[in-house]
Design a protein around this motif. Sequence first.
Motif, PDB file in Angstrom:
ATOM      1  N   ALA A  70       0.828  -1.205   0.000  1.00 55.49           N
ATOM      2  CA  ALA A  70       0.000   0.000   0.000  1.00 55.49           C
ATOM      3  C   ALA A  70       0.864   1.258   0.000  1.00 55.49           C
ATOM      4  CB  ALA A  70      -0.930  -0.001   1.213  1.00 55.49           C
ATOM      5  N   SER A  71       1.977   1.236   0.729  1.00 53.36           N
ATOM      6  CA  SER A  71       2.884   2.389   0.754  1.00 53.36           C
ATOM      7  C   SER A  71       3.525   2.607  -0.614  1.00 53.36           C
ATOM      8  CB  SER A  71       3.973   2.195   1.805  1.00 53.36           C
ATOM      9  OG  SER A  71       3.410   2.148   3.085  1.00 53.36           O
ATOM     10  N   LEU A  72       3.915   1.533  -1.272  1.00 56.06           N
ATOM     11  CA  LEU A  72       4.505   1.657  -2.609  1.00 56.06           C
ATOM     12  C   LEU A  72       3.492   2.182  -3.621  1.00 56.06           C
ATOM     13  CD1 LEU A  72       6.694  -1.561  -2.812  1.00 56.06           C
ATOM     14  CD2 LEU A  72       7.479   0.811  -2.697  1.00 56.06           C
ATOM     15  N   ARG A  73       2.254   1.693  -3.553  1.00 52.96           N
ATOM     16  CA  ARG A  73       1.214   2.202  -4.457  1.00 52.96           C
ATOM     17  C   ARG A  73       0.996   3.689  -4.233  1.00 52.96           C
ATOM     18  NH1 ARG A  73      -0.631  -2.800  -3.555  1.00 52.96           N
ATOM     19  NH2 ARG A  73      -1.967  -2.264  -1.806  1.00 52.96           N
ATOM     20  N   ALA A  74       0.974   4.126  -2.968  1.00 50.86           N
ATOM     21  CA  ALA A  74       0.782   5.550  -2.664  1.00 50.86           C
ATOM     22  C   ALA A  74       1.945   6.378  -3.208  1.00 50.86           C
ATOM     23  CB  ALA A  74       0.641   5.747  -1.149  1.00 50.86           C
ATOM     24  N   ALA A  75       3.176   5.878  -3.052  1.00 52.37           N
ATOM     25  CA  ALA A  75       4.344   6.600  -3.571  1.00 52.37           C
ATOM     26  C   ALA A  75       4.295   6.679  -5.092  1.00 52.37           C
ATOM     27  CB  ALA A  75       5.631   5.922  -3.114  1.00 52.37           C
ATOM     28  N   ASN A  76       3.915   5.593  -5.746  1.00 51.30           N
ATOM     29  CA  ASN A  76       3.795   5.601  -7.202  1.00 51.30           C
ATOM     30  C   ASN A  76       2.705   6.563  -7.660  1.00 51.30           C
ATOM     31  OD1 ASN A  76       5.851   3.775  -7.645  1.00 51.30           O
ATOM     32  ND2 ASN A  76       4.499   1.995  -7.651  1.00 51.30           N
ATOM     33  N   ASP A  77       1.591   6.597  -6.951  1.00 59.07           N
ATOM     34  CA  ASP A  77       0.511   7.525  -7.303  1.00 59.07           C
ATOM     35  C   ASP A  77       0.984   8.966  -7.200  1.00 59.07           C
ATOM     36  OD1 ASP A  77      -1.172   5.405  -7.776  1.00 59.07           O
ATOM     37  OD2 ASP A  77      -2.244   5.579  -5.862  1.00 59.07           O
ATOM     38  N   ARG A  78       1.781   9.276  -6.149  1.00 58.45           N
ATOM     39  CA  ARG A  78       2.304  10.641  -6.006  1.00 58.45           C
ATOM     40  C   ARG A  78       3.252  10.978  -7.153  1.00 58.45           C
ATOM     41  NH1 ARG A  78       2.613   9.125  -0.650  1.00 58.45           N
ATOM     42  NH2 ARG A  78       4.821   8.670  -0.821  1.00 58.45           N
ATOM     43  N   THR A  79       4.067  10.019  -7.551  1.00 62.85           N
ATOM     44  CA  THR A  79       5.009  10.242  -8.642  1.00 62.85           C
ATOM     45  C   THR A  79       4.265  10.483  -9.947  1.00 62.85           C
ATOM     46  OG1 THR A  79       6.651   8.862  -7.574  1.00 62.85           O
ATOM     47  CG2 THR A  79       6.934   9.235  -9.921  1.00 62.85           C
ATOM     48  N   LEU A  80       3.248   9.695 -10.209  1.00 63.48           N
ATOM     49  CA  LEU A  80       2.476   9.856 -11.437  1.00 63.48           C
ATOM     50  C   LEU A  80       1.689  11.150 -11.445  1.00 63.48           C
ATOM     51  CD1 LEU A  80       1.211   6.192 -11.884  1.00 63.48           C
ATOM     52  CD2 LEU A  80       3.024   7.351 -13.155  1.00 63.48           C
ATOM     53  N   ALA A  81       1.357  11.669 -10.256  1.00 63.00           N
ATOM     54  CA  ALA A  81       0.589  12.905 -10.168  1.00 63.00           C
ATOM     55  C   ALA A  81       1.470  14.139 -10.302  1.00 63.00           C
ATOM     56  CB  ALA A  81      -0.157  12.958  -8.838  1.00 63.00           C
ATOM     57  N   THR A  82       2.792  13.971 -10.343  1.00 62.11           N
ATOM     58  CA  THR A  82       3.705  15.102 -10.470  1.00 62.11           C
ATOM     59  C   THR A  82       3.525  15.729 -11.850  1.00 62.11           C
ATOM     60  OG1 THR A  82       5.285  14.024  -9.033  1.00 62.11           O
ATOM     61  CG2 THR A  82       6.128  15.802 -10.405  1.00 62.11           C
ATOM     62  N   PRO A  83       3.349  17.050 -11.914  1.00 60.92           N
ATOM     63  CA  PRO A  83       3.163  17.672 -13.222  1.00 60.92           C
ATOM     64  C   PRO A  83       4.408  17.518 -14.087  1.00 60.92           C
ATOM     65  CG  PRO A  83       3.369  19.342 -11.501  1.00 60.92           C
ATOM     66  CD  PRO A  83       3.339  18.008 -10.832  1.00 60.92           C
ATOM     67  N   PRO A  84       4.219  17.531 -15.412  1.00 61.46           N
ATOM     68  CA  PRO A  84       5.376  17.400 -16.288  1.00 61.46           C
ATOM     69  C   PRO A  84       6.321  18.581 -16.149  1.00 61.46           C
ATOM     70  CG  PRO A  84       3.409  17.946 -17.546  1.00 61.46           C
ATOM     71  CD  PRO A  84       2.982  17.699 -16.120  1.00 61.46           C
ATOM     72  N   ALA A  85       7.535  18.390 -16.609  1.00 68.00           N
ATOM     73  CA  ALA A  85       8.551  19.448 -16.540  1.00 68.00           C
ATOM     74  C   ALA A  85       8.060  20.691 -17.270  1.00 68.00           C
ATOM     75  CB  ALA A  85       9.845  18.952 -17.159  1.00 68.00           C
TER      76      ALA A  85
END
Length: 131
Positions: A62-77
């Motif tokens: 669950a912690s890894l899924r949450a971290a991945n979700d945060r990474t995917l939610a990061t706006p593009p450069a």
Amino acid sequence: MRTEPATYEPGTVLYDTAAAKVGEYRGRSGARVMLRPLGGGREWEAEPAVLRPATDRERLGASLRAANDRTLATPPATPGGQDRPPLPVPGCEACTWLADRRETARAAFDHSAVTDANVLLRQHQRKEHEG
């Protein structure tokens, strides 16, 4: 004979067997309990009888899924490379001083001062090196 449901401390990580989800215990809502996904999100209600402490594997997943979700939610450069720290212009004392200031702040984990140094370095470069 009726047994009382288990009581949990806020923040306890539980597995909801009915929803097949891991959540952080937030509190009670009448006869039900409130859980929140690890990493944030919408709370849900669960029956206390279907809850159990999460295993290490469930908690880690669950912690890894949450971290991945945060990474995917990061706006593009952003255009223009504003997502990367500016590099000092070789031979410029002001650039070198601001870059040193940034590195000192980074070593002290002072993220606000790192940002300030980057802003000042960009302003200096626009004023002194691009015009």
